[in-house]
Design a protein around this motif. Structure first.
Motif, mmCIF file in Angstrom:
data_model
loop_
_atom_site.group_PDB
_atom_site.id
_atom_site.type_symbol
_atom_site.label_atom_id
_atom_site.label_comp_id
_atom_site.label_asym_id
_atom_site.label_seq_id
_atom_site.Cartn_x
_atom_site.Cartn_y
_atom_site.Cartn_z
ATOM 1 N N ALA A 1 -2.785 -3.124 -6.791
ATOM 2 C CA ALA A 1 -3.493 -1.859 -7.008
ATOM 3 C C ALA A 1 -4.228 -1.834 -8.340
ATOM 4 O O ALA A 1 -5.237 -1.131 -8.489
ATOM 5 C CB ALA A 1 -2.512 -0.692 -6.919
ATOM 6 N N LYS B 1 -12.492 2.097 -4.322
ATOM 7 C CA LYS B 1 -11.532 2.916 -3.587
ATOM 8 C C LYS B 1 -12.252 3.550 -2.396
ATOM 9 O O LYS B 1 -12.815 4.632 -2.494
ATOM 10 C CB LYS B 1 -10.930 3.978 -4.510
ATOM 11 C CG LYS B 1 -10.143 3.386 -5.676
ATOM 12 C CD LYS B 1 -9.512 4.478 -6.539
ATOM 13 C CE LYS B 1 -8.676 3.868 -7.653
ATOM 14 N NZ LYS B 1 -8.017 4.900 -8.500
ATOM 15 N N VAL C 1 -7.956 -3.088 -8.114
ATOM 16 C CA VAL C 1 -8.890 -2.426 -7.199
ATOM 17 C C VAL C 1 -10.195 -2.096 -7.921
ATOM 18 O O VAL C 1 -10.196 -1.543 -9.021
ATOM 19 C CB VAL C 1 -8.264 -1.136 -6.624
ATOM 20 C CG1 VAL C 1 -9.322 -0.316 -5.878
ATOM 21 C CG2 VAL C 1 -7.113 -1.482 -5.692
ATOM 22 N N ASP D 1 -8.651 0.489 0.107
ATOM 23 C CA ASP D 1 -9.456 0.013 -1.015
ATOM 24 C C ASP D 1 -9.726 -1.470 -0.840
ATOM 25 O O ASP D 1 -9.457 -2.032 0.228
ATOM 26 C CB ASP D 1 -8.760 0.323 -2.356
ATOM 27 C CG ASP D 1 -7.338 -0.243 -2.427
ATOM 28 O OD1 ASP D 1 -7.124 -1.395 -1.995
ATOM 29 O OD2 ASP D 1 -6.433 0.464 -2.915
ATOM 30 N N ASP D 2 -10.238 -2.108 -1.895
ATOM 31 C CA ASP D 2 -10.679 -3.495 -1.747
ATOM 32 C C ASP D 2 -9.692 -4.528 -2.279
ATOM 33 O O ASP D 2 -10.048 -5.701 -2.428
ATOM 34 C CB ASP D 2 -12.047 -3.689 -2.416
ATOM 35 C CG ASP D 2 -12.001 -3.500 -3.924
ATOM 36 O OD1 ASP D 2 -10.949 -3.078 -4.455
ATOM 37 O OD2 ASP D 2 -13.029 -3.751 -4.575
ATOM 38 N N ASN D 3 -8.450 -4.112 -2.573
ATOM 39 C CA ASN D 3 -7.459 -5.099 -2.997
ATOM 40 C C ASN D 3 -6.127 -4.789 -2.337
ATOM 41 O O ASN D 3 -5.434 -3.847 -2.711
ATOM 42 C CB ASN D 3 -7.294 -5.132 -4.511
ATOM 43 C CG ASN D 3 -6.579 -6.391 -4.975
ATOM 44 O OD1 ASN D 3 -5.449 -6.661 -4.569
ATOM 45 N ND2 ASN D 3 -7.235 -7.184 -5.814
ATOM 46 N N SER D 4 -5.787 -5.595 -1.347
ATOM 47 C CA SER D 4 -4.580 -5.344 -0.556
ATOM 48 C C SER D 4 -3.306 -5.815 -1.241
ATOM 49 O O SER D 4 -2.213 -5.532 -0.763
ATOM 50 C CB SER D 4 -4.705 -6.032 0.804
ATOM 51 O OG SER D 4 -4.891 -7.433 0.636
ATOM 52 N N ARG E 1 0.225 3.687 -2.756
ATOM 53 C CA ARG E 1 -1.141 4.227 -2.705
ATOM 54 C C ARG E 1 -1.283 5.267 -1.604
ATOM 55 O O ARG E 1 -2.029 6.246 -1.742
ATOM 56 C CB ARG E 1 -2.142 3.074 -2.532
ATOM 57 C CG ARG E 1 -2.404 2.323 -3.828
ATOM 58 C CD ARG E 1 -3.265 1.085 -3.641
ATOM 59 N NE ARG E 1 -2.468 -0.094 -3.377
ATOM 60 C CZ ARG E 1 -2.956 -1.317 -3.230
ATOM 61 N NH1 ARG E 1 -4.273 -1.514 -3.292
ATOM 62 N NH2 ARG E 1 -2.167 -2.348 -3.012
ATOM 63 N N TYR F 1 0.806 -1.226 0.000
ATOM 64 C CA TYR F 1 0.000 0.000 0.000
ATOM 65 C C TYR F 1 0.841 1.278 0.000
ATOM 66 O O TYR F 1 0.291 2.376 -0.089
ATOM 67 C CB TYR F 1 -0.935 0.011 1.212
ATOM 68 C CG TYR F 1 -2.277 -0.632 0.945
ATOM 69 C CD1 TYR F 1 -3.176 -0.059 0.048
ATOM 70 C CD2 TYR F 1 -2.648 -1.800 1.593
ATOM 71 C CE1 TYR F 1 -4.410 -0.637 -0.193
ATOM 72 C CE2 TYR F 1 -3.883 -2.399 1.354
ATOM 73 C CZ TYR F 1 -4.757 -1.808 0.456
ATOM 74 O OH TYR F 1 -5.987 -2.388 0.203
#
Length: 202
Positions: free
Chosen positions: A164, A170, A167, A158-161, A76, A73
């Motif tokens: 990116a 967000k 995703v 967001d929904d994807n660790s 991001r 992350y």
């Protein structure tokens, strides 16, 4: 009389057990006022929320050097600061991990990071406990209301660790759009996904 004795005893046991099992603090909930803090930045200076008089709010993220999720992350988090700091919502990153448990999260190791935002050491772990942070990363959006900063979003970025590019939702950016428009975030809380914070050993 004998029939009345068990009831007060039961009340006492239940009261006692509530003190034993209840967590010390569940941390902030959306709508709570966040207390200010003063923590050491990687440049050696002490930083608090009150320092930035122009801030409309903050994106406070508990993160670290070593967690694979925090690493995934990192770009991001940098992007969030680049997008929202000019709009009055800068990122403040806080490392809550005990370096005795995770040596790669020592203050010296933190200094290798070259961020455009503060990267603070929560040495006592009291700030993480006050917020109720449990993971790295764990993110909190604060919005200024007068002299206070009110928690407006808590959870994941967001929904994807992991990736990116995959995703779909967000969470923080969606929340920020509504928060900056003066509205409550329609999704104000999500589950933080990451490594558990490395707490000091008793």
């Amino acid at each position: 009389m004998k029939k009345l004795l068990p009831f007060p005893l039961l009340c006492f046991v239940l009261l006692l057990s509530s003190f034993i099992v209840r967590p010390e603090s569940n941390g902030y909930q959306v709508g709570d006022k966040a207390a200010d803090f003063k923590l050491k930045n990687i440049d050696g200076k002490m930083v608090s929320l009150a320092d930035n008089k122009a801030a409309k709010g903050y994106i406070v993220v508990f993160t670290c050097n070593t967690c694979p999720y925090a690493k995934a992350y990192e770009s991001r988090i940098i992007a969030l600061n680049a997008k929202y700091a000019p709009q009055g919502f800068p990122v403040v990153a806080i490392n809550p991990n005990d370096p005795a448990v995770a040596p790669g999260d020592s203050f010296e190791a933190m200094k290798t990071k070259k961020y455009a935002f503060p990267y603070l050491l929560d040495e006592s772990q009291q700030v993480a406990k006050a917020y109720g942070a449990t993971r790295t990363p764990h993110l909190y959006v604060l919005k200024r209301q007068g002299n206070d900063f009110v928690v407006s979003y808590i959870g994941a970025i967001d929904d994807n660790s992991e990736d990116a590019t995959l995703v779909k939702t967000k969470y923080v950016e969606n929340a920020m759009t509504e928060i900056m428009a003066g509205k409550p975030a329609s999704t104000s809380s999500t589950k933080a996904i990451g490594c558990t914070i490395k707490w000091k050993r008793a």
